[in-house]
Design a protein around this motif. Sequence first.
Motif, PDB file in Angstrom:
ATOM      1  N   LEU A   1      54.565  54.696  57.931  1.00 34.92           N
ATOM      2  CA  LEU A   1      55.138  54.564  56.585  1.00 34.92           C
ATOM      3  C   LEU A   1      56.494  53.857  56.673  1.00 34.92           C
ATOM      4  O   LEU A   1      56.798  52.964  55.886  1.00 34.92           O
ATOM      5  CB  LEU A   1      55.313  55.962  55.956  1.00 34.92           C
ATOM      6  CG  LEU A   1      55.925  55.983  54.559  1.00 34.92           C
ATOM      7  CD1 LEU A   1      54.968  55.384  53.539  1.00 34.92           C
ATOM      8  CD2 LEU A   1      56.301  57.408  54.145  1.00 34.92           C
ATOM      9  N   LYS A   2      57.281  54.270  57.684  1.00 32.20           N
ATOM     10  CA  LYS A   2      58.624  53.693  57.847  1.00 32.20           C
ATOM     11  C   LYS A   2      58.562  52.173  58.001  1.00 32.20           C
ATOM     12  O   LYS A   2      59.272  51.441  57.313  1.00 32.20           O
ATOM     13  CB  LYS A   2      59.292  54.327  59.072  1.00 32.20           C
ATOM     14  CG  LYS A   2      60.703  53.866  59.313  1.00 32.20           C
ATOM     15  CD  LYS A   2      61.410  54.775  60.292  1.00 32.20           C
ATOM     16  CE  LYS A   2      61.623  54.065  61.605  1.00 32.20           C
ATOM     17  NZ  LYS A   2      62.303  54.914  62.579  1.00 32.20           N
ATOM     18  N   ASN A   3      57.667  51.700  58.892  1.00 31.44           N
ATOM     19  CA  ASN A   3      57.588  50.256  59.112  1.00 31.44           C
ATOM     20  C   ASN A   3      57.063  49.527  57.876  1.00 31.44           C
ATOM     21  O   ASN A   3      57.467  48.399  57.593  1.00 31.44           O
ATOM     22  CB  ASN A   3      56.714  49.942  60.327  1.00 31.44           C
ATOM     23  CG  ASN A   3      57.461  50.277  61.608  1.00 31.44           C
ATOM     24  OD1 ASN A   3      58.695  50.396  61.590  1.00 31.44           O
ATOM     25  ND2 ASN A   3      56.726  50.469  62.704  1.00 31.44           N
ATOM     26  N   THR A   4      56.168  50.173  57.162  1.00 31.64           N
ATOM     27  CA  THR A   4      55.624  49.531  55.953  1.00 31.64           C
ATOM     28  C   THR A   4      56.724  49.384  54.908  1.00 31.64           C
ATOM     29  O   THR A   4      56.909  48.315  54.322  1.00 31.64           O
ATOM     30  CB  THR A   4      54.477  50.397  55.363  1.00 31.64           C
ATOM     31  OG1 THR A   4      53.580  50.719  56.409  1.00 31.64           O
ATOM     32  CG2 THR A   4      53.750  49.652  54.259  1.00 31.64           C
ATOM     33  N   LEU A   5      57.473  50.471  54.679  1.00 30.11           N
ATOM     34  CA  LEU A   5      58.508  50.427  53.642  1.00 30.11           C
ATOM     35  C   LEU A   5      59.662  49.510  54.023  1.00 30.11           C
ATOM     36  O   LEU A   5      60.383  49.017  53.146  1.00 30.11           O
ATOM     37  CB  LEU A   5      59.045  51.838  53.367  1.00 30.11           C
ATOM     38  CG  LEU A   5      58.063  52.795  52.682  1.00 30.11           C
ATOM     39  CD1 LEU A   5      58.688  54.179  52.537  1.00 30.11           C
ATOM     40  CD2 LEU A   5      57.627  52.262  51.317  1.00 30.11           C
TER      41      LEU A   5
ATOM     42  N   LEU B   1      62.689  47.745  51.836  1.00 29.13           N
ATOM     43  CA  LEU B   1      63.949  48.504  51.825  1.00 29.13           C
ATOM     44  C   LEU B   1      64.622  48.417  53.190  1.00 29.13           C
ATOM     45  O   LEU B   1      63.931  48.279  54.208  1.00 29.13           O
ATOM     46  CB  LEU B   1      63.669  49.989  51.542  1.00 29.13           C
ATOM     47  CG  LEU B   1      63.496  50.436  50.095  1.00 29.13           C
ATOM     48  CD1 LEU B   1      63.080  51.897  50.058  1.00 29.13           C
ATOM     49  CD2 LEU B   1      64.779  50.234  49.301  1.00 29.13           C
ATOM     50  N   PRO B   2      65.946  48.537  53.250  1.00 29.14           N
ATOM     51  CA  PRO B   2      66.607  48.550  54.556  1.00 29.14           C
ATOM     52  C   PRO B   2      66.099  49.739  55.391  1.00 29.14           C
ATOM     53  O   PRO B   2      65.969  50.855  54.868  1.00 29.14           O
ATOM     54  CB  PRO B   2      68.087  48.742  54.216  1.00 29.14           C
ATOM     55  CG  PRO B   2      68.221  48.359  52.782  1.00 29.14           C
ATOM     56  CD  PRO B   2      66.910  48.656  52.135  1.00 29.14           C
ATOM     57  N   LYS B   3      65.821  49.481  56.673  1.00 29.21           N
ATOM     58  CA  LYS B   3      65.235  50.506  57.544  1.00 29.21           C
ATOM     59  C   LYS B   3      66.114  51.762  57.598  1.00 29.21           C
ATOM     60  O   LYS B   3      65.612  52.893  57.587  1.00 29.21           O
ATOM     61  CB  LYS B   3      65.089  49.917  58.956  1.00 29.21           C
ATOM     62  CG  LYS B   3      64.007  50.580  59.760  1.00 29.21           C
ATOM     63  CD  LYS B   3      63.672  49.759  60.977  1.00 29.21           C
ATOM     64  CE  LYS B   3      62.291  50.145  61.476  1.00 29.21           C
ATOM     65  NZ  LYS B   3      61.736  49.215  62.420  1.00 29.21           N
ATOM     66  N   ARG B   4      67.424  51.562  57.633  1.00 28.90           N
ATOM     67  CA  ARG B   4      68.345  52.697  57.762  1.00 28.90           C
ATOM     68  C   ARG B   4      68.242  53.630  56.548  1.00 28.90           C
ATOM     69  O   ARG B   4      68.327  54.839  56.672  1.00 28.90           O
ATOM     70  CB  ARG B   4      69.758  52.135  57.918  1.00 28.90           C
ATOM     71  CG  ARG B   4      70.750  52.966  58.584  1.00 28.90           C
ATOM     72  CD  ARG B   4      70.326  53.496  59.943  1.00 28.90           C
ATOM     73  NE  ARG B   4      70.928  54.819  60.146  1.00 28.90           N
ATOM     74  CZ  ARG B   4      70.272  55.958  60.133  1.00 28.90           C
ATOM     75  NH1 ARG B   4      68.959  56.003  59.967  1.00 28.90           N
ATOM     76  NH2 ARG B   4      70.912  57.098  60.302  1.00 28.90           N
ATOM     77  N   LEU B   5      68.033  53.047  55.377  1.00 28.38           N
ATOM     78  CA  LEU B   5      67.888  53.868  54.169  1.00 28.38           C
ATOM     79  C   LEU B   5      66.608  54.703  54.261  1.00 28.38           C
ATOM     80  O   LEU B   5      66.599  55.905  53.933  1.00 28.38           O
ATOM     81  CB  LEU B   5      67.869  52.972  52.913  1.00 28.38           C
ATOM     82  CG  LEU B   5      67.515  53.648  51.587  1.00 28.38           C
ATOM     83  CD1 LEU B   5      68.451  54.814  51.271  1.00 28.38           C
ATOM     84  CD2 LEU B   5      67.580  52.633  50.433  1.00 28.38           C
TER      85      LEU B   5
END
Length: 395
Positions: free
Chosen positions: A280-284, A288-292
Amino acid sequence: MSERFDVVVIGAGASGLMCAAEAGKRGRKVLVLDHAKKPGRKILISGGGRCNFSNYDVSPSNFICQNPHFVKSALSQYTNWDFISMVSKHEIEFEEREHGQLFCVDSAKQIVQMLLDECDLNFIEFRYQVGVTDIESISAGYSLLANGSKVECESLVIATGGLSMPKLGATPFGYQVAEQFGLDIVSTTAGLVPFTLHKQDKIDFSELSGIAIPAEICAEDGTTFKEALLFTHRGLSGPSVLQVSSYWRAGQKVTINLVPEADVKELLLQSREKHPNQSLKNTLSKVLPKRLIEVLIERKQLTDKPLKQLNHKEYDQVAETLEGWQIVPNGTEGYRTAEVTLGGVDTKHLSSKNMECKAFPGLFFIGEVMDVTGWLGGYNFSWCWSSGFVAGQKA
Ligand code: FDA
């Protein structure tokens, strides 16, 4: 011994300069008083030194006032196009930025100089570093003490602005004059101002300081702005936050669509078809900025797992979290950094045609001191030009 003028304008800011110039054009003998060393200090620092002096699209809906109809007359008597013509006449180069905002290409100094050049010094006198006291209504108008010397006038124009940025000389003078004459003040608060966050939110988000994203922010009354949001070390800022701050009251939440340009559920479903094992993180991180995303995962507002392990309800939840992210600000940074003051002299006491006080002929309130606040985007100066112009036709 007292000196006598047709018009005394207190405040050599945006609205006061406009009013003085117009009254002078009518052959009125005008005295402009200011406690500062020089005119137009806020104009000089506005728009990052380039002054967002107006907007291509100015309408009453861009203003906050207890009586939303009040601004209509002045805005139609002196429009954004009138001011743009003046800027063009003075050969000041300007440019359009996002949302129709108009800025000087070179320097805000040109706007101050233009307003001074519009002031015919045969009729208008400027005095700086003057403290004004003892304002009184007299049979032939008004009297006051300027650095202790008596001055009388037929018309008295209060153009002393609001409370924002005290270090630039902002004072409650105008409200005190209004109260002296028994006029109501709509309670004042900082507007166009960054939000501060509650302790845990501040800790969580401060590491995102400096990150800006496009966002759509909605106040509890439904007013929504779609512009950039900026994480700061104190809280939230950026144009969308400043705009919505004028509609926010203590204790209320704001709802933020962090991905206004994408349909999150659609993005997730399409990505799952092509890359079911992608997290999910890589998709989003495409939107969106990864850190957010990582902060939202740490706060347990999102759960990171491969897309194929998410069920439909979880897709909806992710979309809800990102498109309807809710946060309750702790407060605002206050007048120290606010661009404007909400509230002010209640417009019910003033003529919408010329800003004259209904109960005290010859007494005028113009600009930010009144209960009229514009959006970000050149609207506050627009109100100064319009209210200053109409008062200048009558004072
Ligand atoms: P303004 O504050 O301009 O002038 C009041 C004058 O009265 C001052 O000269 C002051 O010294 C004087 N005064 C105050 N108290 C006095 C006293 N007791 N005795 C004598 N004199 C006294 N708006 C916009 O449309 N576009 C923009 O780009 C920006 N940018 C911006 C940046 C920043 C940092 C701030 C703080 C604000 C803006 N604004 C803005 C808002 C805009 O600057 C503001 O709304 C207008 O300057 C208000 O004009 P006024 O004439 O009402 O008061």
